[in-house]
Design a protein around this motif. Structure first.
Motif, PDB file in Angstrom:
ATOM      1  N   PRO A  93     -40.324  36.763  87.582  1.00  0.00           N
ATOM      2  CA  PRO A  93     -41.266  37.665  87.466  1.00  0.00           C
ATOM      3  C   PRO A  93     -41.958  39.042  88.342  1.00  0.00           C
ATOM      4  CG  PRO A  93     -42.408  35.338  87.526  1.00  0.00           C
ATOM      5  CD  PRO A  93     -40.818  35.237  87.990  1.00  0.00           C
ATOM      6  N   PHE A  94     -41.895  39.458  87.391  1.00  0.00           N
ATOM      7  CA  PHE A  94     -42.428  40.392  88.592  1.00  0.00           C
ATOM      8  C   PHE A  94     -43.885  41.670  87.988  1.00  0.00           C
ATOM      9  CE2 PHE A  94     -43.823  44.604  91.044  1.00  0.00           C
ATOM     10  CZ  PHE A  94     -45.082  43.409  92.438  1.00  0.00           C
ATOM     11  N   SER A  95     -44.681  41.354  88.204  1.00  0.00           N
ATOM     12  CA  SER A  95     -45.750  41.981  87.062  1.00  0.00           C
ATOM     13  C   SER A  95     -46.456  43.354  87.916  1.00  0.00           C
ATOM     14  CB  SER A  95     -47.451  40.956  86.527  1.00  0.00           C
ATOM     15  OG  SER A  95     -47.670  41.428  86.433  1.00  0.00           O
ATOM     16  N   VAL A 216     -51.049  31.908  89.975  1.00  0.00           N
ATOM     17  CA  VAL A 216     -52.464  32.070  89.027  1.00  0.00           C
ATOM     18  C   VAL A 216     -52.240  31.967  87.498  1.00  0.00           C
ATOM     19  CG1 VAL A 216     -54.790  33.225  89.367  1.00  0.00           C
ATOM     20  CG2 VAL A 216     -53.186  33.181  91.257  1.00  0.00           C
ATOM     21  N   THR A 217     -53.183  31.125  87.002  1.00  0.00           N
ATOM     22  CA  THR A 217     -53.027  31.500  85.527  1.00  0.00           C
ATOM     23  C   THR A 217     -54.657  31.838  85.133  1.00  0.00           C
ATOM     24  OG1 THR A 217     -53.871  28.964  84.980  1.00  0.00           O
ATOM     25  CG2 THR A 217     -51.626  29.600  85.407  1.00  0.00           C
ATOM     26  N   ALA A 218     -55.214  32.072  85.384  1.00  0.00           N
ATOM     27  CA  ALA A 218     -56.562  32.525  84.762  1.00  0.00           C
ATOM     28  C   ALA A 218     -57.614  33.338  85.321  1.00  0.00           C
ATOM     29  CB  ALA A 218     -57.529  31.265  84.741  1.00  0.00           C
ATOM     30  N   HIS A 219     -57.009  33.847  86.886  1.00  0.00           N
ATOM     31  CA  HIS A 219     -57.880  34.832  86.989  1.00  0.00           C
ATOM     32  C   HIS A 219     -57.287  36.391  87.334  1.00  0.00           C
ATOM     33  CE1 HIS A 219     -61.658  32.907  87.782  1.00  0.00           C
ATOM     34  NE2 HIS A 219     -60.756  31.714  88.130  1.00  0.00           N
ATOM     35  N   GLN A 220     -57.915  37.812  86.737  1.00  0.00           N
ATOM     36  CA  GLN A 220     -57.706  39.108  87.593  1.00  0.00           C
ATOM     37  C   GLN A 220     -57.693  38.898  89.143  1.00  0.00           C
ATOM     38  OE1 GLN A 220     -55.784  40.846  85.789  1.00  0.00           O
ATOM     39  NE2 GLN A 220     -55.729  39.258  83.599  1.00  0.00           N
ATOM     40  N   LEU A 221     -56.665  39.181  89.960  1.00  0.00           N
ATOM     41  CA  LEU A 221     -56.637  39.181  90.784  1.00  0.00           C
ATOM     42  C   LEU A 221     -56.814  40.892  91.578  1.00  0.00           C
ATOM     43  CD1 LEU A 221     -53.425  37.536  91.483  1.00  0.00           C
ATOM     44  CD2 LEU A 221     -55.637  36.760  91.851  1.00  0.00           C
ATOM     45  N   GLU A 231     -47.729  35.412  91.813  1.00  0.00           N
ATOM     46  CA  GLU A 231     -47.456  36.231  90.320  1.00  0.00           C
ATOM     47  C   GLU A 231     -48.984  35.716  89.816  1.00  0.00           C
ATOM     48  OE1 GLU A 231     -46.533  38.460  89.211  1.00  0.00           O
ATOM     49  OE2 GLU A 231     -44.779  38.303  90.223  1.00  0.00           O
ATOM     50  N   LEU A 232     -49.370  36.540  88.629  1.00  0.00           N
ATOM     51  CA  LEU A 232     -50.088  36.344  87.270  1.00  0.00           C
ATOM     52  C   LEU A 232     -49.588  35.933  86.486  1.00  0.00           C
ATOM     53  CD1 LEU A 232     -53.178  36.048  87.324  1.00  0.00           C
ATOM     54  CD2 LEU A 232     -53.384  38.264  86.557  1.00  0.00           C
TER      55      LEU A 232
END
Length: 406
Positions: A93-95, A216-221, A231-232
């Motif tokens: 995955p890449f956002s 990271v599942t819970a924060h905006q980076l 990856e978020l």
């Protein structure tokens, strides 16, 4: 790093600016194709990596393309841009939200795995070593850090696919990172943005962890970190696990290839799955160590860590822990009966007992998979006496172990 072959960009729309920027980063040339022609283009173009824009019209073609890419050798990185749904097992995955410049770092990290695979394939004929045939993600271990409501569900969703080590605090996580071979970190909710930032900064500054997949599942980076596989992935635990798996799988493949290369360098005497000696090499080295100790004097001790035979994963984890933590003069092997044996050179009984207890404590902190199977080894330790042979010492160790287990 040399890159043989172009990058194939699959999309039904124009190239976005961050893909065009790859040309400037010298990760080129980029060849364009649409989704309908993508599988055929993989054969014709022979790319070094495939990027795919998960925008529109890709659904009917995705499974076929993923299969086609998975069949290529050496490893062909496949990066899925901005995927909203769960991905095939080999689509990283890449956002592009936030910092699309990370794409070139992500590709470089993936291309290093491809280069490593090509090196291993080239050198395999040198010695009798077989590349492990199992899917690398089956042997992968993920560190799950979190304290929120989603933590148990994430633990189950990840545990159905890989081994999971849970940590409720950053301090506990740091300890596991130092003692275990980790193939990915999932940072779930329960931490402030400041704690998350500090943790990611520490990971990025330590070269041992820089290529680790960090989800990271819970924060905006807000910051950018020197972590190419960061990856978020927000959303339901099942989606987080499915989209984290390809990054974890790639890291597990890289670790598997590195162990295979070490085995080739060691003339085939190392087991590429466990990182310890093969049983034949162990028997040879153990006889030699016993002979030399009896001739010269000094201490030689042996420890046996026995696991529940219905939990083969525990033996593998223990072998990996030992290959990482034991001293350079020590050596060990994974036995067919589900145990792991380690020889402590120049070590008396008391010291060996203390070392074995410490190693066993690290093993005990691991739970694997969906049933939270604990890895509590039955440990027996023995030392060489003047009337011993290699065979009698091992026989006594096994007898001690069966007495301890009953």
């Amino acid at each position: 790093m040399s890159q043989a072959g172009p990058i194939l960009f699959v999309s039904n729309a124009e190239r976005p600016a961050f893909v065009a920027a790859l040309d400037e980063a010298r990760l080129f040339p980029v060849v364009d194709t649409d989704w309908a022609s993508a599988a055929r283009a993989v054969e014709q173009v022979q790319p070094a990596a495939v990027l795919a824009a998960m925008k529109s019209g890709y659904e009917p073609y995705l499974a076929l393309l993923a299969r086609k890419i998975a069949d290529q050798s050496p490893y062909l990185p496949f990066v899925a841009l901005d995927a909203a749904s769960a991905l095939p097992h080999n689509a990283l995955p890449f956002s592009s939200r936030g910092n699309p410049d990370r794409l070139s770092a992500r590709l470089r990290a993936a291309l290093r795995v491809r280069t490593l695979h090509a090196t291993v394939l080239r050198r395999l004929p040198e010695v009798k070593v077989a590349l492990p045939q199992s899917d690398p993600s089956r042997d992968a271990t993920v560190l799950l850090i979190g304290r929120g409501a989603a933590y148990p569900a994430l633990s189950v969703a990840l545990g159905e696919r890989v081994g999971v080590i849970g940590a409720l605090s950053i301090e506990a996580a740091a300890k596991h990172l130092n003692t275990r071979d980790i193939d990915g970190v999932v940072l779930a909710e329960g931490f402030t943005a400041r704690v998350t930032d500090a943790f990611l900064t520490v990971l990025a500054e330590d070269t041992r962890f820089r290529s680790l997949p960090v989800i990271v599942t819970a924060h905006q980076l807000v910051q950018t970190y020197d972590l190419p596989n960061l990856e978020l992935i927000p959303g339901e635990p099942a989606k987080v696990a499915a989209n984290a798996l390809p990054l974890i799988r790639q890291h597990a493949l890289e670790a598997q290839l590195s162990r295979t290369l070490r085995s080739i360098d060691a003339g085939g005497w190392l087991d590429p799955r466990s990182g310890l000696l093969t049983t034949e090499a162990f028997a040879r080295d153990f006889s030699k160590a016993v002979e030399q100790t009896l001739a010269r004097g000094g201490g030689l001790s042996v420890a046996r860590f026995a696991f529940d035979p219905s939990n083969p994963r525990a033996q593998l984890d223990a072998a990996r822990i030992l290959s990482r933590l034991m001293r350079q003069m020590d050596f060990g092997t994974a036995q067919k009966d589900g145990s792991v044996i380690v020889v402590f050179a120049e070590t008396d009984f008391r010291t060996a007992h203390m070392i074995a207890r410490r190693l066993s404590a690290v093993m005990r902190h691991t739970s694997n998979g969906k049933h939270e199977m604990r890895s509590d080894p039955v440990v027996s330790v023995d030392s060489l006496s003047s009337s011993d042979t290699a065979r009698s010492l091992l026989a006594r160790l096994s007898a001690d172990a069966s007495r301890a287990a009953s």
